[in-house]
Scaffold this motif. Structure first.
Motif, PDB file in Angstrom:
ATOM      1  N   ALA A   1      -4.958  -6.061  18.193  1.00 23.36           N
ATOM      2  CA  ALA A   1      -5.389  -4.819  17.538  1.00 23.36           C
ATOM      3  C   ALA A   1      -4.211  -4.130  16.864  1.00 23.36           C
ATOM      4  N   LEU A   2      -3.056  -4.143  17.521  1.00 24.94           N
ATOM      5  CA  LEU A   2      -1.875  -3.509  16.926  1.00 24.94           C
ATOM      6  C   LEU A   2      -1.438  -4.248  15.669  1.00 24.94           C
ATOM      7  N   ALA A   3      -1.472  -5.581  15.735  1.00 28.96           N
ATOM      8  CA  ALA A   3      -1.104  -6.359  14.543  1.00 28.96           C
ATOM      9  C   ALA A   3      -2.109  -6.120  13.413  1.00 28.96           C
ATOM     10  N   GLY A   4      -3.401  -6.051  13.749  1.00 31.51           N
ATOM     11  CA  GLY A   4      -4.402  -5.773  12.726  1.00 31.51           C
ATOM     12  C   GLY A   4      -4.222  -4.397  12.115  1.00 31.51           C
ATOM     13  N   LEU A   5      -3.874  -3.433  12.946  1.00 30.06           N
ATOM     14  CA  LEU A   5      -3.630  -2.083  12.434  1.00 30.06           C
ATOM     15  C   LEU A   5      -2.434  -2.067  11.486  1.00 30.06           C
ATOM     16  N   GLN A   6      -1.403  -2.827  11.830  1.00 31.37           N
ATOM     17  CA  GLN A   6      -0.238  -2.893  10.952  1.00 31.37           C
ATOM     18  C   GLN A   6      -0.578  -3.574   9.627  1.00 31.37           C
ATOM     19  N   ARG A   7      -1.401  -4.630   9.707  1.00 30.26           N
ATOM     20  CA  ARG A   7      -1.815  -5.280   8.450  1.00 30.26           C
ATOM     21  C   ARG A   7      -2.669  -4.343   7.605  1.00 30.26           C
ATOM     22  N   LEU A   8      -3.542  -3.591   8.251  1.00 32.97           N
ATOM     23  CA  LEU A   8      -4.360  -2.615   7.523  1.00 32.97           C
ATOM     24  C   LEU A   8      -3.489  -1.561   6.872  1.00 32.97           C
ATOM     25  N   ALA A   9      -2.485  -1.074   7.621  1.00 29.68           N
ATOM     26  CA  ALA A   9      -1.587  -0.068   7.061  1.00 29.68           C
ATOM     27  C   ALA A   9      -0.805  -0.625   5.883  1.00 29.68           C
ATOM     28  N   LEU A  10      -0.343  -1.881   6.012  1.00 30.93           N
ATOM     29  CA  LEU A  10       0.407  -2.491   4.910  1.00 30.93           C
ATOM     30  C   LEU A  10      -0.480  -2.671   3.684  1.00 30.93           C
ATOM     31  N   GLY A  11      -1.718  -3.143   3.909  1.00 34.57           N
ATOM     32  CA  GLY A  11      -2.617  -3.332   2.777  1.00 34.57           C
ATOM     33  C   GLY A  11      -2.990  -2.021   2.112  1.00 34.57           C
ATOM     34  N   SER A  12      -3.266  -0.991   2.914  1.00 34.34           N
ATOM     35  CA  SER A  12      -3.611   0.300   2.326  1.00 34.34           C
ATOM     36  C   SER A  12      -2.409   0.919   1.615  1.00 34.34           C
ATOM     37  N   SER A  13      -1.204   0.671   2.144  1.00 28.71           N
ATOM     38  CA  SER A  13      -0.012   1.193   1.466  1.00 28.71           C
ATOM     39  C   SER A  13       0.184   0.515   0.115  1.00 28.71           C
ATOM     40  N   ARG A  14      -0.040  -0.789   0.101  1.00 23.60           N
ATOM     41  CA  ARG A  14       0.085  -1.493  -1.180  1.00 23.60           C
ATOM     42  C   ARG A  14      -0.940  -1.003  -2.197  1.00 23.60           C
ATOM     43  N   LEU A  15      -2.111  -0.634  -1.687  1.00 25.92           N
ATOM     44  CA  LEU A  15      -3.156  -0.175  -2.591  1.00 25.92           C
ATOM     45  C   LEU A  15      -2.964   1.278  -3.006  1.00 25.92           C
ATOM     46  N   LEU A  16      -2.619   2.129  -2.045  1.00 24.44           N
ATOM     47  CA  LEU A  16      -2.587   3.568  -2.298  1.00 24.44           C
ATOM     48  C   LEU A  16      -1.187   4.099  -2.558  1.00 24.44           C
ATOM     49  N   GLN A  17      -0.163   3.409  -2.108  1.00 24.36           N
ATOM     50  CA  GLN A  17       1.217   3.880  -2.267  1.00 24.36           C
ATOM     51  C   GLN A  17       2.053   2.806  -2.962  1.00 24.36           C
ATOM     52  N   ASN A  18       1.598   2.413  -4.153  1.00 23.97           N
ATOM     53  CA  ASN A  18       2.267   1.323  -4.858  1.00 23.97           C
ATOM     54  C   ASN A  18       3.354   1.809  -5.817  1.00 23.97           C
ATOM     55  N   GLY A  19       3.648   3.098  -5.842  1.00 25.48           N
ATOM     56  CA  GLY A  19       4.715   3.615  -6.687  1.00 25.48           C
ATOM     57  C   GLY A  19       4.319   3.869  -8.126  1.00 25.48           C
ATOM     58  N   ASN A  20       3.043   3.709  -8.464  1.00 21.72           N
ATOM     59  CA  ASN A  20       2.572   3.887  -9.842  1.00 21.72           C
ATOM     60  C   ASN A  20       1.922   5.261  -9.958  1.00 21.72           C
ATOM     61  N   LEU A  21       2.571   6.181 -10.704  1.00 22.70           N
ATOM     62  CA  LEU A  21       2.051   7.532 -10.833  1.00 22.70           C
ATOM     63  C   LEU A  21       0.687   7.537 -11.501  1.00 22.70           C
ATOM     64  N   ARG A  22       0.464   6.667 -12.469  1.00 23.82           N
ATOM     65  CA  ARG A  22      -0.838   6.578 -13.135  1.00 23.82           C
ATOM     66  C   ARG A  22      -1.928   6.234 -12.114  1.00 23.82           C
ATOM     67  N   HIS A  23      -1.601   5.322 -11.200  1.00 24.24           N
ATOM     68  CA  HIS A  23      -2.577   4.918 -10.182  1.00 24.24           C
ATOM     69  C   HIS A  23      -2.892   6.079  -9.242  1.00 24.24           C
ATOM     70  N   TYR A  24      -1.862   6.833  -8.850  1.00 23.30           N
ATOM     71  CA  TYR A  24      -2.085   7.981  -7.968  1.00 23.30           C
ATOM     72  C   TYR A  24      -3.013   9.003  -8.621  1.00 23.30           C
ATOM     73  N   LEU A  25      -2.732   9.343  -9.892  1.00 21.60           N
ATOM     74  CA  LEU A  25      -3.562  10.324 -10.588  1.00 21.60           C
ATOM     75  C   LEU A  25      -4.989   9.814 -10.756  1.00 21.60           C
ATOM     76  N   LEU A  26      -5.120   8.517 -11.057  1.00 24.34           N
ATOM     77  CA  LEU A  26      -6.436   7.933 -11.236  1.00 24.34           C
ATOM     78  C   LEU A  26      -7.248   8.024  -9.942  1.00 24.34           C
ATOM     79  N   THR A  27      -6.625   7.664  -8.811  1.00 19.95           N
ATOM     80  CA  THR A  27      -7.325   7.701  -7.525  1.00 19.95           C
ATOM     81  C   THR A  27      -7.715   9.129  -7.149  1.00 19.95           C
ATOM     82  N   THR A  28      -6.782  10.066  -7.347  1.00 18.24           N
ATOM     83  CA  THR A  28      -7.059  11.459  -6.985  1.00 18.24           C
ATOM     84  C   THR A  28      -8.197  12.036  -7.832  1.00 18.24           C
TER      85      THR A  28
END
Length: 776
Positions: free
Chosen positions: A547-574
């Motif tokens: 479960a801990l490993a799955g949570l870490q993979r989920l966090a990594l995947g969500s970070s790649r999706l939501l915190q990818n360093g692209n300001l355009r992507h952040y504004l688009l999502t918001t």
């Protein structure tokens, strides 16, 4: 409350004393006076017959009255029993720590022990469910810090994290159950919730509340399948193991079940769930203890089994079972804390914890050996120790009905017998075996036993004998009031060591003989027992790691999706989120209010300025040069400033003009150093962005329409005028609005302007410095 403040004062003074003296022994002795004084006070209350009757001592101070949260504390028989254990064992642990730990470790360990003691006292004295949860959280936090005290050891850090995650997960469930109970009872007072038991048990949400509270209790008290965190927590120093994981923290779940027994006990769910759960934990802990190769692990697994035994007894729930649970709780706290300290002393002096590599320590450590033997005799259940009385009551709770042919009591008796056999074996392994026989290599390394390393465990071991010899006064002053508090009614408690030759006494003798026999055959059975501890390969511990490993993979995947360093992507999502959530709510509200808003009429000057804003925005979006884009943005910004000015917000208009001016300067200076203008997105991407931008603008416009359709009945300007002087002592209403009523808004505007100015200054600094260097 004074008691809690006293323990917190010790927590605050502890690091100061350690830093000033750098001599852990005298400072620890001084700080031990705090829990010792509390213990003396609680002992005085216990000696006062009837002082902790049904009402007990109560105190309440409003904290958050609007949420029904009060600093409400109550001292009755149950909380008194736990308070005596927390303070009394805490004093001995702090004395022990002064000699066991180095100056650097003691400077961190003693304050945390005192903080944990304060949290635990708050937990057992709380008479408000939400306040109990607060202290419950504090015990989790302080235990995390204590288990991970040795920060250079990976095992300690991993164990601390595991204990925190498991117990906090249960804590969240407990909070949900507490909220349900409070809503059903109409109060968060524990006394009030118990009084409303009939109403709560009739509520359809009662099963949900029961299982949520149970989840919090069993994770804290390491019941199967959450038992794995407790043995791993043995990576902590010996004083931590003795205090948290034998006598106090893991008993918090037992306390919660005992406290809410009058509420949950009449429900069939109580016995149907707690009895099998406790029995499984008892048998599992006993078997795993027999297969462990580390003395701290042996004691830890036996602690898991003991906790399961107490849960099983509370699940049985009759008067005899409750008496057995309270007597066993007191006996277990004394002998198990003593054994943990003895193992710490052996490890400290001999540097070894493997029972097969220890022997002959009694010659070099006679007083430690005496403490170990006394604690082992109590754990094995021999008279006249308190452990014997606990085992007699344990069998008395189920054996008579089992002899009459009842199946359920027969299973309870069988589980209690097997668990008690394991306890006898563990007592011999941990308390007797290391001190007998020929000296081993580890024993030859011992050259003495410091006073403060044998005195605290000896006091605890002797206490187990004293409670047994004085079983009548112990039952009247300590056990009896606790039993009445758990049962929720007056219960006759008449404890004695001798009841004649009874089936319980015969079974107790068979238990001791079987335990010694298991110890004699342990070496041959060890390979099989060792394979029982397969949590690392399968079972709940592997599930935890997965479960801990799955949570870490989920966090990594969500970070790649939501915190990818692209300001355009952040504004688009918001913006897309705002459009979906706010737009769905406005679909129903706006159509009815839009005609009324249109009928209000719009002036030509308003239409003109709005057109300028729109044209400027379109120009910025369609521009093919940066200067054109900056010009379009500037036109929109200044147009918005004009709108602010038209509708009576000159302060906003001024701020907007300043920001637009500074932004234009900033953009010009930045773009001056950039390469030529390029379209870096495809046409379909720009179309998508345009659609989201239009949708966001439409939603914001409709939100304004919906807000204007239902104006406040009383203008807020009247409130400002009436209260500017009484509340803010300001004769200038505008000043009062800016610096008092809307202080955060004004602060935000100042920060925005200041940041923009700093940005311009930073950009100007480079060219100006180069110019000065050229002129020089």
């Amino acid at each position: 409350m004074i008691l809690l403040f006293a323990s917190l004062a010790g927590f605050i003074a502890a690091p100061l004393g350690m830093i000033a003296g750098r001599r852990p022994v005298p400072v620890a002795l001084l700080l031990a006076l705090v829990p010792a004084g509390l213990f003396a006070l609680f002992a005085g209350l216990a000696a006062n017959a009837g002082a902790t009757g049904p009402g007990g001592y109560a105190e309440s101070v409003p904290w958050v009255p609007s949420l029904g949260i009060h600093l409400a504390f109550r001292l009755d028989g149950l909380s008194l029993l736990f308070a005596l254990l927390v303070s009394g064992i805490g004093a001995l642990i702090i004395v022990y720590t002064g000699r066991y730990a180095s100056a650097a470790m003691a400077g961190r360990l003693v304050p945390l022990l005192l903080a944990f003691m304060a949290a635990m006292l708050g937990l057992v004295l709380a008479d408000n469910l939400l306040l109990l949860v607060v202290f419950w959280s504090l015990t989790s936090l302080t235990s995390f810090l204590l288990i991970g005290l040795e920060r250079d050891k990976y095992a300690a850090i991993a164990a601390a994290r595991q204990a925190l995650l498991v117990t906090v997960a249960g804590e969240l469930a407990l909070l949900g159950g507490v909220v349900l109970l409070g809503q059903m009872a109409g109060t968060y007072s524990i006394t009030g919730v118990i009084a409303a038991g009939d109403v709560i048990r009739a509520d359809p949400l009662f099963p949900a509340a029961f299982f949520l509270v149970l989840a919090g209790a069993i994770t804290k008290s390491a019941q199967a399948p959450f038992h794995f965190w407790l043995p791993n927590a043995m990576a902590a120093p010996a004083p931590v193991s003795a205090y948290l994981h034998s006598a106090t923290m893991v008993q918090a779940g037992i306390y919660l079940l005992a406290r809410l027994h009058p509420l949950f006990g009449p429900s069939p769910l109580w016995g149907d769930v707690l009895v099998p759960l406790g029995m499984v934990t008892l048998l599992l802990g006993g078997l795993l203890a027999l297969g462990a190769r580390d003395l701290k692990q042996v004691l830890a697994y036996s602690t898991v089994g003991a906790l399961g035994l107490m849960v099983m007894l509370l699940g049985v729930g009759d008067d005899i079972a409750i008496k057995a649970a309270m007597v066993f709780l007191l006996a277990h706290a004394c002998y198990k804390a003593a054994l943990f300290l003895i193992v710490g002393t052996v490890d400290h002096e001999a540097g070894e914890r493997d029972p097969d590599l220890l022997g002959g320590l009694g010659r070099a450590m006679p007083l430690t050996a005496a403490a170990g033997v006394l604690a082992a005799l109590s754990m094995a259940g021999l008279p006249p120790f308190l452990g014997f009385a606990g085992k007699e009551l344990l069998y008395e709770a189920s054996l008579p009905a089992a002899l009459d042919g009842a199946v359920a009591p027969l299973l309870v008796t069988a589980g209690a017998f097997l668990g008690s056999v394991a306890f006898v074996t563990v007592a011999v392994v941990a308390g007797v075996r290391p001190f007998l026989g020929a000296p081993t290599e580890a024993a030859r390394r011992v050259h003495g036993e410091p006073l403060l390393l044998w005195l605290p465990p000896l006091v605890l071991a002797v206490a187990g004998a004293a409670f047994g010899l004085l079983l009548g006064p112990t039952g009247a002053a300590i056990v009896g009031p606790a039993v009445e508090a758990v049962a929720g009614r007056p219960v006759k408690v008449d404890l004695a060591l001798w009841h004649g030759i009874t089936p319980m006494l015969v079974l107790s003798g068979i238990t001791i003989a079987a335990g010694v026999a298991v110890f004699a055959g342990r070496a041959g059975a060890f390979p099989v027992l060792r394979r029982l501890d397969a949590g690392e390969r399968f079972g709940p511990e592997r599930g935890y790691r997965g479960a801990l490993a799955g949570l870490q993979r989920l966090a990594l995947g969500s970070s790649r999706l939501l915190q990818n360093g692209n300001l355009r992507h952040y504004l688009l999502t918001t913006l897309a989120t705002v459009v979906v959530l706010v737009g769905a709510a406005l679909i129903r509200a706006v159509p009815a209010t839009l005609p009324a808003f249109v009928d209000e009429g719009v002036g030509v000057h308003e239409i003109t300025v709005s057109a300028v804003v729109i044209v400027g925005a379109l120009m910025a979006a369609r521009a093919e040069s940066r200067i054109a884009a900056i010009t379009g943005l500037g036109a929109s910004g200044y147009g918005i400033a004009l709108l602010f000015l038209m509708f009576g917000a000159p302060d906003l208009a001024l701020t907007q003009v300043l920001i637009e001016t500074l932004t234009l300067i900033l953009f010009v200076l930045v773009f001056y150093h950039l390469p030529g203008f390029l379209n870096v997105t495809r046409a379909r991407v720009r179309i998508r962005d345009a659609g989201i931008a239009v949708a966001a603008g439409t939603v914001m416009g409709l939100l304004v329409v919906a807000g204007l359709a239902d104006p406040p009945q009383v203008p807020i300007s009247g409130y400002f005028t009436e209260t500017a002087y009484p509340l803010a002592r300001a004769r200038n209403v505008v000043n009062a609005i800016l610096v008092d009523f809307r202080a955060l808004d004004t602060l935000g505007e100042i920060v925005v302007v200041a940041l923009a100015a700093l940005g311009v200054l930073a950009l100007l600094h480079g060219p100006l410095r180069r110019r000065r260097e050229q002129e020089a």
